[in-house]
Design an enzyme around this catalytic site. Sequence first.
Site, PDB file in Angstrom:
ATOM      1  N   LYS A  17      32.906 -11.652 -73.643  1.00  0.00           N
ATOM      2  CA  LYS A  17      33.132 -10.437 -72.722  1.00  0.00           C
ATOM      3  C   LYS A  17      32.266 -10.126 -71.495  1.00  0.00           C
ATOM      4  CE  LYS A  17      33.107  -7.321 -76.022  1.00  0.00           C
ATOM      5  NZ  LYS A  17      32.636  -8.113 -77.188  1.00  0.00           N
ATOM      6  N   ARG A  92      35.800   0.503 -78.792  1.00  0.00           N
ATOM      7  CA  ARG A  92      35.301  -0.418 -79.905  1.00  0.00           C
ATOM      8  C   ARG A  92      36.199   0.489 -81.213  1.00  0.00           C
ATOM      9  NH1 ARG A  92      30.281  -2.893 -77.812  1.00  0.00           N
ATOM     10  NH2 ARG A  92      29.596  -4.658 -79.153  1.00  0.00           N
ATOM     11  N   ARG A 129      22.176 -17.783 -77.738  1.00  0.00           N
ATOM     12  CA  ARG A 129      22.286 -16.686 -76.842  1.00  0.00           C
ATOM     13  C   ARG A 129      21.019 -16.268 -76.291  1.00  0.00           C
ATOM     14  NH1 ARG A 129      26.534 -11.726 -75.869  1.00  0.00           N
ATOM     15  NH2 ARG A 129      25.443 -10.857 -77.900  1.00  0.00           N
ATOM     16  N   ARG A 162      18.099 -11.342 -77.903  1.00  0.00           N
ATOM     17  CA  ARG A 162      18.567  -9.937 -78.199  1.00  0.00           C
ATOM     18  C   ARG A 162      18.209  -9.728 -79.562  1.00  0.00           C
ATOM     19  NH1 ARG A 162      24.237  -7.958 -75.986  1.00  0.00           N
ATOM     20  NH2 ARG A 162      24.282  -7.283 -78.040  1.00  0.00           N
ATOM     21  N   ARG A 173      27.503  -7.065 -87.332  1.00  0.00           N
ATOM     22  CA  ARG A 173      28.324  -6.819 -86.249  1.00  0.00           C
ATOM     23  C   ARG A 173      29.793  -7.389 -86.168  1.00  0.00           C
ATOM     24  NH1 ARG A 173      24.887  -9.236 -81.496  1.00  0.00           N
ATOM     25  NH2 ARG A 173      26.409  -8.107 -80.090  1.00  0.00           N
TER      26      ARG A 173
HETATM   27  P1  AMP Z   1      27.194  -5.100 -76.925  1.00  0.00           P
HETATM   28  O1  AMP Z   1      26.197  -5.448 -75.985  1.00  0.00           O
HETATM   29  O2  AMP Z   1      28.639  -4.728 -76.453  1.00  0.00           O
HETATM   30  O3  AMP Z   1      27.348  -6.146 -77.954  1.00  0.00           O
HETATM   31  O4  AMP Z   1      26.640  -3.900 -77.624  1.00  0.00           O
HETATM   32  C1  AMP Z   1      25.558  -3.941 -78.583  1.00  0.00           C
HETATM   33  C2  AMP Z   1      25.407  -2.669 -79.389  1.00  0.00           C
HETATM   34  O5  AMP Z   1      25.559  -1.432 -78.725  1.00  0.00           O
HETATM   35  C3  AMP Z   1      26.712  -2.668 -80.496  1.00  0.00           C
HETATM   36  O6  AMP Z   1      26.323  -3.609 -81.505  1.00  0.00           O
HETATM   37  C4  AMP Z   1      26.555  -1.253 -80.710  1.00  0.00           C
HETATM   38  O7  AMP Z   1      25.616  -1.040 -81.556  1.00  0.00           O
HETATM   39  C5  AMP Z   1      26.461  -0.473 -79.419  1.00  0.00           C
HETATM   40  N1  AMP Z   1      27.522  -0.177 -78.807  1.00  0.00           N
HETATM   41  C6  AMP Z   1      28.057  -0.718 -77.492  1.00  0.00           C
HETATM   42  N2  AMP Z   1      29.285  -0.286 -77.098  1.00  0.00           N
HETATM   43  C7  AMP Z   1      29.484   0.449 -78.162  1.00  0.00           C
HETATM   44  C8  AMP Z   1      30.684   1.392 -78.273  1.00  0.00           C
HETATM   45  N3  AMP Z   1      31.788   1.513 -77.359  1.00  0.00           N
HETATM   46  N4  AMP Z   1      30.482   1.985 -79.356  1.00  0.00           N
HETATM   47  C9  AMP Z   1      29.987   2.094 -80.221  1.00  0.00           C
HETATM   48  N5  AMP Z   1      28.730   1.065 -80.183  1.00  0.00           N
HETATM   49  C10 AMP Z   1      28.401   0.576 -79.121  1.00  0.00           C
END
Ligand code: AMP
Length: 218
Positions: A17, A92, A129, A162, A173
């Site tokens: 994404k 999400r 990654r 990360r 996740r």
């Molecule tokens: P990402 O970079 O999109 O993989 O997001 C990393 C982490 O941020 C996720 O595992 C969640 O803990 C939090 N996070 C990001 N976007 C959301 C969202 N829309 N709702 C809830 N938690 C989020």
Amino acid sequence: MVMARIVVLLGAPGAGKGTQAVRLSRARGLAHVSTGDLLRENQKQGTELGLRAKGFMDSGKLVPDELVLDMLAQRVTAPDCRAGYVLDGFPRTEVQAQALEQRLKGDDEVQVINLEVSDESIVQRAAGRLSCRKCGSVFHAQNAPPKKAGTCDNCGGPLSQRDDDAAPVVRERLRVYREKTAPLVRFYSARGLLHSIDGERSPEAVFDHLASLVPERN
Ligand code: AMP
């Protein structure tokens, strides 16, 4: 006023994404809105939101809806979102999807594109990654290595894994994704907004497909 164009990218963590959202937003002159990036930025700045989100993020859980919704509402009212934006990592949950629906105006053009990738690839991708700690650009040790090991091609910042890409957190996740986010595929398909595409292909092939679904506007 021109109608805004909103593209939602759905997909498991590591489906691509972020990579695709950056490319698509540049190619179509849209803002890139990543709730993960916004939350990490809040953590870096030590804001109250960042502190409250940290425990959830470190353990692979979702940050509570109300925290994310306020942050998103603020972001999408910024001037660079006026023509439209690519949402990466939002919504999400069904609560978030409903909140987005309420916020959209009748003439906004909405497209939801689901990047389909197998669990095996997700785990393999997360393991390799590498993310830039300064600008957030993403590389992959095997699939998309930086020109100089450990250094970001875009800003020269240091690359590292990360914390939430460690294998046990990735598994959590994925579990959370299946439970809370995967149902959005049905939510959007019921509204006739969903396109699913094969995310297993090379980033270039995925991008070509994505770009053809979100054509340039005259
Ligand atoms: P990402 O970079 O999109 O993989 O997001 C990393 C982490 O941020 C996720 O595992 C969640 O803990 C939090 N996070 C990001 N976007 C959301 C969202 N829309 N709702 C809830 N938690 C989020």
